[in-house]
Write a protein that holds these residues in place. Structure first.
Motif, PDB file in Angstrom:
ATOM      1  N   PRO A   1       5.350   2.699   0.424  1.00 14.66           N
ATOM      2  CA  PRO A   1       6.727   2.220   0.502  1.00 14.66           C
ATOM      3  C   PRO A   1       7.056   1.664   1.890  1.00 14.66           C
TER       4      PRO A   1
ATOM      5  N   ARG B   1      -5.033   5.909  -0.235  1.00 13.21           N
ATOM      6  CA  ARG B   1      -4.772   6.675  -1.445  1.00 13.21           C
ATOM      7  C   ARG B   1      -5.770   7.823  -1.557  1.00 13.21           C
TER       8      ARG B   1
ATOM      9  N   ASN C   1      -0.415   9.405  -0.607  1.00 10.37           N
ATOM     10  CA  ASN C   1      -0.628   8.155   0.098  1.00 10.37           C
ATOM     11  C   ASN C   1      -0.440   8.399   1.590  1.00 10.37           C
TER      12      ASN C   1
ATOM     13  N   ASP D   1       3.273   5.558 -11.256  1.00  9.71           N
ATOM     14  CA  ASP D   1       4.359   5.497 -10.276  1.00  9.71           C
ATOM     15  C   ASP D   1       5.691   5.542 -11.007  1.00  9.71           C
TER      16      ASP D   1
ATOM     17  N   GLN E   1      -2.221  -2.005  -7.074  1.00  3.99           N
ATOM     18  CA  GLN E   1      -3.153  -0.869  -7.081  1.00  3.99           C
ATOM     19  C   GLN E   1      -4.596  -1.365  -7.052  1.00  3.99           C
ATOM     20  N   THR E   2      -5.490  -0.467  -6.675  1.00  2.00           N
ATOM     21  CA  THR E   2      -6.918  -0.772  -6.748  1.00  2.00           C
ATOM     22  C   THR E   2      -7.241  -1.299  -8.148  1.00  2.00           C
TER      23      THR E   2
ATOM     24  N   ARG F   1       4.636   8.708  -6.823  1.00  2.00           N
ATOM     25  CA  ARG F   1       3.642   8.906  -7.878  1.00  2.00           C
ATOM     26  C   ARG F   1       4.071   9.983  -8.870  1.00  2.00           C
TER      27      ARG F   1
ATOM     28  N   GLY G   1       0.800  -1.222   0.000  1.00  2.00           N
ATOM     29  CA  GLY G   1       0.000   0.000   0.000  1.00  2.00           C
ATOM     30  C   GLY G   1       0.826   1.263   0.000  1.00  2.00           C
TER      31      GLY G   1
ATOM     32  N   ASP H   1       7.239  -7.500   0.908  1.00  2.00           N
ATOM     33  CA  ASP H   1       6.659  -6.277   0.365  1.00  2.00           C
ATOM     34  C   ASP H   1       5.916  -6.645  -0.920  1.00  2.00           C
ATOM     35  N   ASN H   2       4.831  -5.991  -1.203  1.00  2.00           N
ATOM     36  CA  ASN H   2       4.177  -6.199  -2.500  1.00  2.00           C
ATOM     37  C   ASN H   2       3.519  -4.922  -2.956  1.00  2.00           C
TER      38      ASN H   2
HETATM   39  O1  PRX Z   1       1.797   4.539  -5.376  1.00  2.00           O
HETATM   40  C1  PRX Z   1       1.645   3.156  -5.224  1.00  2.00           C
HETATM   41  C2  PRX Z   1       1.346   2.835  -3.773  1.00  2.00           C
HETATM   42  O2  PRX Z   1      -0.068   2.833  -3.659  1.00  2.00           O
HETATM   43  C3  PRX Z   1      -0.683   3.029  -4.928  1.00  2.00           C
HETATM   44  C4  PRX Z   1      -1.914   2.182  -5.064  1.00  2.00           C
HETATM   45  O3  PRX Z   1      -2.774   2.403  -3.982  1.00  2.00           O
HETATM   46  P1  PRX Z   1      -4.164   1.656  -3.910  1.00  2.00           P
HETATM   47  O4  PRX Z   1      -4.903   1.855  -5.183  1.00  2.00           O
HETATM   48  O5  PRX Z   1      -4.816   2.078  -2.663  1.00  2.00           O
HETATM   49  O6  PRX Z   1      -3.825   0.116  -3.862  1.00  2.00           O
HETATM   50  C5  PRX Z   1      -3.126  -0.450  -2.801  1.00  2.00           C
HETATM   51  C6  PRX Z   1      -2.984  -1.932  -3.042  1.00  2.00           C
HETATM   52  C7  PRX Z   1      -1.951  -2.561  -2.141  1.00  2.00           C
HETATM   53  C8  PRX Z   1       0.392   2.669  -5.932  1.00  2.00           C
HETATM   54  O7  PRX Z   1       0.170   3.283  -7.184  1.00  2.00           O
HETATM   55  N1  PRX Z   1       1.860   1.517  -3.380  1.00  2.00           N
HETATM   56  C9  PRX Z   1       1.151   0.378  -3.231  1.00  2.00           C
HETATM   57  N2  PRX Z   1       1.939  -0.609  -2.783  1.00  2.00           N
HETATM   58  C10 PRX Z   1       3.190  -0.111  -2.667  1.00  2.00           C
HETATM   59  C11 PRX Z   1       3.142   1.245  -3.054  1.00  2.00           C
HETATM   60  N3  PRX Z   1       4.247   2.017  -3.060  1.00  2.00           N
HETATM   61  C12 PRX Z   1       5.410   1.453  -2.686  1.00  2.00           C
HETATM   62  N4  PRX Z   1       5.530   0.157  -2.298  1.00  2.00           N
HETATM   63  C13 PRX Z   1       4.444  -0.665  -2.269  1.00  2.00           C
HETATM   64  N5  PRX Z   1       4.563  -1.924  -1.876  1.00  2.00           N
END
Ligand code: PRX
Length: 631
Positions: free
Chosen positions: A366, A507, A502, A481, A389-390, A496, A364, A385-386
């Motif tokens: 970094p 988000r 975030n 990103d 995105q939505t 982003r 979600g 870590d993973n």
């Molecule tokens: O910018 C990235 C960041 O969260 C965004 C997506 O958020 P959302 O749509 O709420 O989905 C979350 C699903 C886990 C991405 O475009 N983001 C998500 N995971 C990471 C991340 N930034 C860095 N490391 C991550 N592991």
């Protein structure tokens, strides 16, 4: 070390054969005739001709083998309740909810908006919708009336399922008044509202529209509602997410592709098997809640924990006590939550036996090294870590330990996952960057793999223009990103490219917050930027130009206006979007042609060098920001 590499290559080079194999992980009423139809890029249709049902695969399918096994474990440390539902009990509850929705007139293709706290009925409602072919649209319970109203207008739900209240940190948060206000604000009016009464807050029921779940449930105790077999491409749900414009986008997901993608992720990424116990600490209002509280674990025949409460209440050991009690094997959370725990007494982690855990996945936002190191030492399990995105519904970058055990590399969410043809693209030229350690936009070559968004709800044109046309001369899906990739294929995410911020893994679109702040009568202009924060990753910071600045030299008057602005954001969008500070400026930093210098503003707010400012209209604007922030 070839196993994952070969697996990945095959997913791209022999796409259809690869996904045809994965399709066998779920049950189909009729098998697909074609694996992928990409004749109308960028719109991909997966498993064409196949019919299936998400609820059948998540619930009914397991009745022959694991009817009495726990399926849903609903725990609330807010109401001090705990209830475990077996697959058989979940099956019964979902059918009752499905019957209730049908009694209210919900039919295949109708939308049902779910505005709920983290209670079992929220899961029943989601599963009931997909059971009868209705689309759910879950709105995060932390959103307030304005945000809810805009989603009601866009989704046009026939029915709404909600509850009297949620609870956070022991404080009751009533939902019904917000829902009523949202419906009043919305031009579209739902026909029916189904209310779950938890006995937490009084509710004014509106005759003819509002219905009591307990009463309807009692009428449908023995309900047998068959699964509606739907085309693979039939939408299962929409979920709103923020982007560059103020209007949130309805991410639309299919049925067959999503089921296959999640089942595959449980096997290959999470290395999970039926009977395991999954605990994702997210909220059903976010994509992690959809994929990894509800659908992923249940599709795999696992038990899933649905938790209402804070990670620190009644004490900072509460998560680990749940892990111990329910023998949780897979845990999924966000870096912010771990940072919150890190501030507590570390002995809380030693009080519970967490040896059932195989790993902790974090996503979600970094993941910083101190946080990863701390929790890894404390738990003694791998931290994975993973990144996703939505829009994608499941990880784009991570490790696939189910395919081959892989080593994490600090600061990197991992490698491109099977099915995702990930590229780094030069933002200006549109060229692919193939060398190591080059910075570019993280992009995905079409078709997007199964499980990803089909389109923007009722707005195909927006899907194409937003996601596929943002890079010049090249039709690729942009994640918005920045990233780099090292020589071994590990990616690093650098933030982003757009105006999305975030905050604590949530988000948020800065434009939405700006629109809300501008609605205050004394705000002429405002810019909201994300500013680095050691706990939440980022916080929103607002810089506003008052219409009438007289009297604002007085700190008390400034504080009052700041409070009013924050209240407005709370009331319209929800406290989740509230800026940490609202600073008042005489003018916003702009170019001579009137373009807001957002990046420069953000840099100064983070006490960084704003870079080249030769096009700036009035350098005094940034100077004022510097003074307000304090160098
Ligand atoms: O910018 C990235 C960041 O969260 C965004 C997506 O958020 P959302 O749509 O709420 O989905 C979350 C699903 C886990 C991405 O475009 N983001 C998500 N995971 C990471 C991340 N930034 C860095 N490391 C991550 N592991």
């Amino acid at each position: 070390m070839r196993k994952f590499a070969d697996f990945y290559r095959r997913s791209i080079d022999e796409r259809d054969a690869f996904w045809a194999e994965q399709a066998a992980l779920i049950e189909w009423r009729t098998p697909a005739e074609q694996v992928c139809d990409y004749s109308r890029p960028p719109f991909a249709r997966w498993f064409v001709g196949g019919t299936t049902n998400l609820c059948h695969n998540a619930v009914d399918r397991h009745l022959t083998t694991r009817a009495d096994q726990a399926a849903l474990i609903a725990i609330s440390t807010e109401t001090n309740t705990e209830r475990s539902y077996s697959f058989a009990e979940l099956h019964a509850e979902v059918q009752r909810m499905a019957a209730a929705l049908q009694a209210l007139g919900v039919k295949k293709g109708d939308r049902v908006l779910i505005y709920m706290p983290m209670v079992a009925e929220a899961a029943f409602a989601m599963l009931a919708c997909v059971r009868i072919g209705a689309l759910h649209s879950v709105v995060f319970g932390g959103f307030a009336a304005g945000a809810l109203a805009s989603r009601i207008e866009d989704a046009e739900p026939m029915a709404v399922v909600s509850a009297d209240a949620g609870s956070r940190g022991g404080k009751v948060v009533p939902y019904k008044p917000l829902l009523d206000e949202a419906i009043a604000l919305s031009r579209y009016k739902p026909t029916a509202v189904l209310m779950v009464d938890r006995g937490l807050a009084p509710m004014a029921m509106r005759a003819g529209r509002d219905h009591d779940w307990a009463a309807l449930r009692a009428r449908h105790l023995d309900a047998a509602v068959p699964c509606e077999w739907v085309e693979s491409a039939h939408p299962s749900y929409t979920l709103y997410t923020s982007g560059t414009t103020g209007k949130p986008k309805g991410v639309q997901r299919d049925t067959g592709g999503y089921a296959v993608a999640l089942a595959a992720s449980m096997k290959h990424i999470f290395d999970a098997k039926a009977g395991d116990v999954f605990f994702a600490t997210s909220d059903i209002g976010w994509v992690v809640g959809h994929s990894y509280i509800i659908y992923g674990p249940l599709l795999a025949g696992m038990a899933t924990v649905l938790y209402e409460g804070l990670p620190t209440r009644p004490d900072a050991g509460v998560w680990w006590s749940i892990v111990e009690k329910y023998q949780v094997t897979h845990m999924f959370s966000a870096p912010t939550a771990v940072r919150v725990l890190k501030k507590q007494d570390p002995s809380w982690l030693k009080k519970h036996d967490v040896s059932s855990l195989k790993a902790l996945w974090l996503a979600g936002e970094p993941l910083d090294e101190p946080t990863a190191q701390w929790i890894s030492d404390a738990l003694g399990v791998p931290i994975i870590d993973n990144y996703w995105q939505t829009e994608t519904g499941w990880p784009i970058l991570t490790l696939a330990n189910g395919v081959e055990p892989q080593t994490a590399r600090f600061g990197s969410p991992g490698k491109a996952m099977y099915g995702y043809n990930v590229k780094l693209i030069d933002e200006v030229s549109g060229e692919e960057l193939t060398g190591a350690d080059q910075k570019g936009v993280v992009a995905i070559e079409g078709p997007l793999p199964p499980g990803c968004m089909q389109t923007v709800w009722r707005d195909d044109a927006r899907f194409v223009s937003t996601y596929w046309k943002s890079i010049p001369g090249r039709m690729v899906y942009s994640t918005f990103d920045w990233g780099i990739r090292d020589a071994d294929g590990y990616y690093f995410i650098l933030g982003r490219t757009d105006d999305v911020i975030n905050v604590a893994g949530h988000r948020l679109g800065t434009r939405e917050i700006e629109e809300s702040i501008s609605s205050h009568p004394n705000i002429a202009e405002v810019a909201v930027v994300g500013v680095a924060d050691s706990l939440k990753g980022q916080v929103a910071m607002a810089f506003a130009v008052p219409r009438d600045a007289s009297g604002l030299q007085d700190p008390a008057a400034r504080l009052k206006l700041e409070g009013e602005v924050m209240q407005r954001v709370d009331a319209q969008l929800g406290a989740v979007a509230r800026p940490a500070r609202v600073h008042f400026l005489n003018t916003l930093p702009k170019t001579r042609s009137g373009k807001l210098l957002r990046r420069a503003l953000q840099a100064v707010a983070e006490r960084r060098d704003p870079g080249d400012l030769t096009t700036m209209e009035d350098p005094a604007a940034l100077q004022q920001v510097r003074e307000l922030i304090g160098d």
